[in-house]
Design a protein around this motif. Structure first.
Motif, mmCIF file in Angstrom:
data_model
loop_
_atom_site.group_PDB
_atom_site.id
_atom_site.type_symbol
_atom_site.label_atom_id
_atom_site.label_comp_id
_atom_site.label_asym_id
_atom_site.label_seq_id
_atom_site.Cartn_x
_atom_site.Cartn_y
_atom_site.Cartn_z
ATOM 1 N N UNK A 76 1.166 -8.737 -3.738
ATOM 2 C CA UNK A 76 1.501 -7.545 -4.286
ATOM 3 C C UNK A 76 2.869 -7.376 -5.119
ATOM 4 N N UNK A 77 3.253 -6.395 -5.561
ATOM 5 C CA UNK A 77 4.187 -6.068 -6.573
ATOM 6 C C UNK A 77 5.536 -6.861 -6.101
ATOM 7 N N UNK A 109 -3.697 -9.966 11.994
ATOM 8 C CA UNK A 109 -3.440 -9.919 10.585
ATOM 9 C C UNK A 109 -3.322 -8.678 9.885
ATOM 10 N N UNK A 110 -4.227 -7.898 10.124
ATOM 11 C CA UNK A 110 -4.185 -6.489 9.604
ATOM 12 C C UNK A 110 -2.745 -5.837 10.058
ATOM 13 N N UNK A 111 -2.463 -6.013 11.260
ATOM 14 C CA UNK A 111 -1.018 -5.297 11.683
ATOM 15 C C UNK A 111 0.126 -5.704 10.849
ATOM 16 N N UNK A 118 3.273 -1.689 3.973
ATOM 17 C CA UNK A 118 2.932 -0.229 4.229
ATOM 18 C C UNK A 118 3.268 0.859 3.297
ATOM 19 N N UNK A 119 4.695 0.610 2.812
ATOM 20 C CA UNK A 119 5.303 1.489 1.880
ATOM 21 C C UNK A 119 4.382 1.509 0.553
ATOM 22 N N UNK A 127 -5.161 3.014 -2.919
ATOM 23 C CA UNK A 127 -4.958 2.190 -1.719
ATOM 24 C C UNK A 127 -4.952 2.960 -0.449
ATOM 25 N N UNK A 128 -4.178 4.248 -0.481
ATOM 26 C CA UNK A 128 -4.277 5.123 0.663
ATOM 27 C C UNK A 128 -5.755 5.582 1.108
ATOM 28 N N UNK A 129 -6.695 5.620 0.023
ATOM 29 C CA UNK A 129 -7.905 5.989 0.405
ATOM 30 C C UNK A 129 -8.814 4.775 0.747
ATOM 31 N N UNK A 130 -8.392 3.529 0.550
ATOM 32 C CA UNK A 130 -8.743 2.395 0.978
ATOM 33 C C UNK A 130 -8.318 1.957 2.345
ATOM 34 N N UNK A 131 -7.227 2.603 2.813
ATOM 35 C CA UNK A 131 -6.707 2.176 4.062
ATOM 36 C C UNK A 131 -7.476 3.322 4.966
#
Length: 160
Positions: A76-77, A109-111, A118-119, A127-131
């Motif tokens: 990620x960024x 691993x997901x946790x 999360x942020x 990404x919210x939709x994918x979550x």
């Protein structure tokens, strides 16, 4: 007599020292220099980008707990990557939830992934939709297991 001090060669030195295992120290280092610039990414990132989700899970399973954290946090960024890496990470979990194997490891691993990113996941609508999709897949799996447990409990109740 006693301890003989040994000092590492300076970072800009041309001398190639041997690292344990016979590799040159410059090759064994995690520092990004020359042709090892940010265009080349970590092994885990490459697996995710190529969609090799089975290999990525095998890679995580081979790591120590700190290695798992490091591999996941290098996405990620915040690690000079992009949001596509986080989306690929979510696809990894979706893929393994669909296969319904290694449930404990995948959830652990997901946790870690959600704690680390999360942020960033919450700030992007895609990404919210994918979550949400991953969450629904996870709920379907646990609902199916819970239903099977109820059936077994009823069956055992009838036998006793």
């Amino acid at each position: 007599e006693g301890v003989t001090p040994r000092f590492a060669a300076p970072l800009g030195g041309d001398e190639a020292t041997e690292a344990p295992g016979g590799a040159k120290a410059s090759e064994a280092s995690r520092l990004l220099r020359g042709d090892r610039a940010s265009a080349k990414c970590a092994q885990f990132q490459q697996m995710l980008r190529k969609g090799k989700f089975d290999d990525a899970l095998a890679f995580l399973k081979e790591q120590t707990p700190s290695g798992v954290h490091l591999a996941i946090e290098e996405l990620g960024p915040m690690a000079q990557g992009d949001l596509g890496e986080l989306e690929a990470g979510l696809k990894l979990f979706e893929h393994h939830l669909a296969k319904a194997h290694f449930a404990d490891e995948v959830q652990a691993y997901l946790s870690i992934f959600l704690q680390a990113h999360g942020e960033e996941l919450a700030s992007d609508p895609g990404l919210r939709a994918k979550c949400g999709e991953v969450c629904r897949a996870l709920e379907r799996r646990w609902t199916a297991i819970n239903s099977q447990c109820h059936k077994v409990r009823c069956f055992l109740g009838m036998l006793t």
